[in-house]
Motif scaffolding. Sequence first.
Motif, PDB file in Angstrom:
ATOM      1  N   ALA A 131       3.315 105.092  52.672  1.00 14.70           N
ATOM      2  CA  ALA A 131       2.772 104.107  51.979  1.00 14.70           C
ATOM      3  C   ALA A 131       2.333 103.008  53.033  1.00 14.70           C
ATOM      4  N   LEU A 132       2.906 103.188  54.356  1.00 13.05           N
ATOM      5  CA  LEU A 132       2.469 102.013  55.039  1.00 13.05           C
ATOM      6  C   LEU A 132       2.594 102.548  56.578  1.00 13.05           C
ATOM      7  N   ILE A 133       1.336 102.095  57.362  1.00 15.51           N
ATOM      8  CA  ILE A 133       1.301 102.379  58.809  1.00 15.51           C
ATOM      9  C   ILE A 133       1.385 101.023  59.432  1.00 15.51           C
ATOM     10  N   MET A 134       2.156 100.709  60.259  1.00 15.03           N
ATOM     11  CA  MET A 134       2.170  99.714  61.329  1.00 15.03           C
ATOM     12  C   MET A 134       2.302 100.007  62.785  1.00 15.03           C
ATOM     13  N   HIS A 135       1.932  99.149  63.557  1.00 13.38           N
ATOM     14  CA  HIS A 135       2.180  99.420  65.157  1.00 13.38           C
ATOM     15  C   HIS A 135       3.521  98.374  65.462  1.00 13.38           C
ATOM     16  N   THR A 136       4.109  99.205  66.351  1.00 14.43           N
ATOM     17  CA  THR A 136       5.500  98.259  66.670  1.00 14.43           C
ATOM     18  C   THR A 136       4.703  97.188  67.745  1.00 14.43           C
ATOM     19  N   SER A 137       5.683  96.248  67.904  1.00 13.74           N
ATOM     20  CA  SER A 137       5.146  94.936  68.710  1.00 13.74           C
ATOM     21  C   SER A 137       4.939  95.124  69.986  1.00 13.74           C
ATOM     22  N   ASP A 190      15.503  81.939  43.733  1.00 17.86           N
ATOM     23  CA  ASP A 190      15.220  81.727  45.146  1.00 17.86           C
ATOM     24  C   ASP A 190      13.772  81.387  45.171  1.00 17.86           C
ATOM     25  N   LYS A 191      13.172  80.701  46.123  1.00 14.90           N
ATOM     26  CA  LYS A 191      11.794  80.756  46.529  1.00 14.90           C
ATOM     27  C   LYS A 191      11.737  80.485  48.075  1.00 14.90           C
ATOM     28  N   THR A 192      10.728  81.357  48.589  1.00 17.14           N
ATOM     29  CA  THR A 192      10.597  81.596  50.224  1.00 17.14           C
ATOM     30  C   THR A 192       9.152  80.916  50.329  1.00 17.14           C
ATOM     31  N   LEU A 193       9.092  80.602  51.688  1.00 19.64           N
ATOM     32  CA  LEU A 193       8.012  80.285  52.237  1.00 19.64           C
ATOM     33  C   LEU A 193       7.540  81.412  53.181  1.00 19.64           C
ATOM     34  N   VAL A 194       6.285  81.895  52.857  1.00 27.82           N
ATOM     35  CA  VAL A 194       5.780  83.220  53.710  1.00 27.82           C
ATOM     36  C   VAL A 194       4.793  82.377  54.744  1.00 27.82           C
ATOM     37  N   ILE A 195       5.440  82.339  56.157  1.00 26.58           N
ATOM     38  CA  ILE A 195       4.900  81.514  57.321  1.00 26.58           C
ATOM     39  C   ILE A 195       4.783  82.681  58.276  1.00 26.58           C
ATOM     40  N   MET A 196       5.213  83.744  58.583  1.00 25.39           N
ATOM     41  CA  MET A 196       5.312  85.036  59.383  1.00 25.39           C
ATOM     42  C   MET A 196       4.103  85.518  59.096  1.00 25.39           C
ATOM     43  N   PRO A 197       3.310  86.439  59.948  1.00 26.46           N
ATOM     44  CA  PRO A 197       2.184  87.116  59.552  1.00 26.46           C
ATOM     45  C   PRO A 197       2.648  88.208  58.986  1.00 26.46           C
ATOM     46  N   MET A 198       1.742  88.376  57.647  1.00 25.34           N
ATOM     47  CA  MET A 198       2.107  89.540  56.696  1.00 25.34           C
ATOM     48  C   MET A 198       1.818  90.838  57.300  1.00 25.34           C
ATOM     49  N   PHE A 199       0.908  91.025  58.109  1.00 28.60           N
ATOM     50  CA  PHE A 199       0.780  92.294  59.023  1.00 28.60           C
ATOM     51  C   PHE A 199       1.885  92.789  59.893  1.00 28.60           C
ATOM     52  N   HIS A 200       3.112  92.094  59.904  1.00 30.88           N
ATOM     53  CA  HIS A 200       4.264  92.509  60.482  1.00 30.88           C
ATOM     54  C   HIS A 200       5.462  92.897  59.477  1.00 30.88           C
ATOM     55  N   ILE A 201       6.595  93.654  59.803  1.00 31.49           N
ATOM     56  CA  ILE A 201       7.292  94.207  58.600  1.00 31.49           C
ATOM     57  C   ILE A 201       8.241  92.924  58.249  1.00 31.49           C
ATOM     58  N   ASN A 202       8.305  92.042  59.079  1.00 36.56           N
ATOM     59  CA  ASN A 202       9.209  90.709  58.694  1.00 36.56           C
ATOM     60  C   ASN A 202       8.482  90.179  57.439  1.00 36.56           C
ATOM     61  N   ALA A 203       7.410  89.664  57.543  1.00 39.84           N
ATOM     62  CA  ALA A 203       6.706  89.036  56.211  1.00 39.84           C
ATOM     63  C   ALA A 203       6.437  89.953  55.220  1.00 39.84           C
ATOM     64  N   LEU A 204       6.058  91.198  55.519  1.00 40.16           N
ATOM     65  CA  LEU A 204       5.546  91.977  54.226  1.00 40.16           C
ATOM     66  C   LEU A 204       6.732  92.565  53.455  1.00 40.16           C
ATOM     67  N   VAL A 205       7.798  92.921  54.025  1.00 40.93           N
ATOM     68  CA  VAL A 205       8.973  93.430  53.448  1.00 40.93           C
ATOM     69  C   VAL A 205      10.145  92.468  53.268  1.00 40.93           C
ATOM     70  N   LYS A 249       3.597 100.432  75.457  1.00 41.29           N
ATOM     71  CA  LYS A 249       2.596 100.622  74.591  1.00 41.29           C
ATOM     72  C   LYS A 249       3.191 100.708  73.076  1.00 41.29           C
ATOM     73  N   PRO A 250       2.352 100.156  72.143  1.00 43.22           N
ATOM     74  CA  PRO A 250       2.872 100.088  70.797  1.00 43.22           C
ATOM     75  C   PRO A 250       2.922 101.451  69.976  1.00 43.22           C
ATOM     76  N   LYS A 251       3.976 101.684  69.321  1.00 46.00           N
ATOM     77  CA  LYS A 251       4.113 103.068  68.652  1.00 46.00           C
ATOM     78  C   LYS A 251       3.709 102.875  67.231  1.00 46.00           C
ATOM     79  N   ARG A 252       3.006 104.051  66.657  1.00 48.40           N
ATOM     80  CA  ARG A 252       2.643 104.115  65.470  1.00 48.40           C
ATOM     81  C   ARG A 252       3.618 104.498  64.318  1.00 48.40           C
ATOM     82  N   VAL A 253       4.061 103.808  63.475  1.00 49.33           N
ATOM     83  CA  VAL A 253       5.223 103.614  62.471  1.00 49.33           C
ATOM     84  C   VAL A 253       4.628 104.063  60.984  1.00 49.33           C
TER      85      VAL A 253
END
Length: 500
Positions: A156-162, A195-210, A167-171
């Motif tokens: 479903a999703l491809i991301m690069h590690t930080s 619950d309500k949450t404020l999304v301030i972290m970048p969505m292209f990272h796993i933290n905000a997206l998931v 060198k970033p890895k392809r996940v």
Amino acid sequence: MSGLTEQLEQQLITDASRPLMQDATKHWYTGKQLKTEKNIWKTYWKNKGIGNDDVVLLSLTNSVTYSLVTQSLWEIGAIVHTIDPQTTEIQISELEDHYNYSALVLNENIHDLKYLNMIFTNQPRLATLHEPEAQIFIRNKHIAHLSEEPEDDQLALIMHTSGTTGKPKRVGLTHQQILAGANNIIQTEKLTAEDKTLVIMPMFHINALVISNLATRLSHGQLLFREKFSAHNFWSDVSHEQITWISLTPAILAILLRRDEEPTDNKLRFLRTSSAPLLPSTHDKFDQRFNIPLVESYGMTEAAGQIAQNPLDHPIRNTVGTFENTDLQILDSQNRPLSTGQVGQIAIKGDSVIKNYLDPQPESFHDGYLLTGDLGSVDENKYLHIAGRSKEMIIRGGENVNPLTIENCLVDLKFIKEIAVVGIPDPIYGETVAAVIVPNIETKDHRHQIALLDELANEQLLPVERPTKYIFSDELPKNATKKVQRARLAEIVAQQLKEA
């Protein structure tokens, strides 16, 4: 449909008349409005021949559109590759050579795409609610793929590690792994429709997206999207919008501590911190000033977000909590399990954890476990303690030196805005300790500051831990989540010292 796409669709149906998402202009959208918009995107993809196993690049700032475009692509069996919206055309072109994207979705402010315009055709833009319109590019001579409902084990999703230590890895994450990661958050954070949450972290990272986006949606909570973190607006948003929890980073906490704003009448249950180590001194200062529960956690892209988190009802300071939903071991250098309290490499497996990288890296796995590269230990109460990255540890004269210990000691000096400690080559000891400091006020003469640093280091640190070099800088190299890129910093320091 996969379990993930089915539950996301059910949220929009169940809460058809309820406001679910707020955009950056503070306009709310109901489940019905969101479902209509998502279906517009879904129909668009089908008409353009985008479907099963097509890889689509998504390079947008945080938005309601981001969440809906992702869902629409997942529902037709496509694979989403998320990247930093600040990525240049040259960088996108390099990725394109590797992935052969079927389509690109980019911010409206990207212009003069000379190379990409030879491969893709810029399409008419879709109306995207009250938000800025996204640019859509479809590959020339694209071979149409049928839309197919995805299976749970489909990518479903491809991301690069930080890539903070190399060198970033392809996940690549499947629908099932992403759903397991989101459910892990729902369980540990006790998320509900209230619950309500404020999304301030970048969505292209796993933290905000998931963690922020998907866990809130699957628990039928409310999402408030902001393009990025704003220190000026943070507490007013928290108070006015009655936010109940937020996922953020230690860097954001440090910024909030440097400002005068205070929360008023807030409903926060907790703030969740991850993505980088939280220094005990920062935790202490935040507790004393704001008196808001601060929950430390630990995760990574390869685990679809969270690995461990402090229980809300029983957090333990200087730990990242427990790991009920992850099979975790501490291994020695020979990949043998260590006993309680012993420090070694953290190895994990579970429903949310990848079983391989998109690029074959068998050395990253052992007996079904992912070798995280992080060092830690588990105490008698099953709480995980992080000791640092194995590649970040400084080996001085055969002794391991943890840079976090040094940073936590020195950061309390009032002239320090930021500090990062790295190892630099030494002909005698192999490596020696260098502290890179960003001061609050620029000055050309640092003799007094160095004297204070030496005095504190001599008083509180072991001889092997004391920095032998202090370097003053305007900034530290960081990634999009404000995590210090230590490998890059070490290279810069080594080069500077070589040229000096």
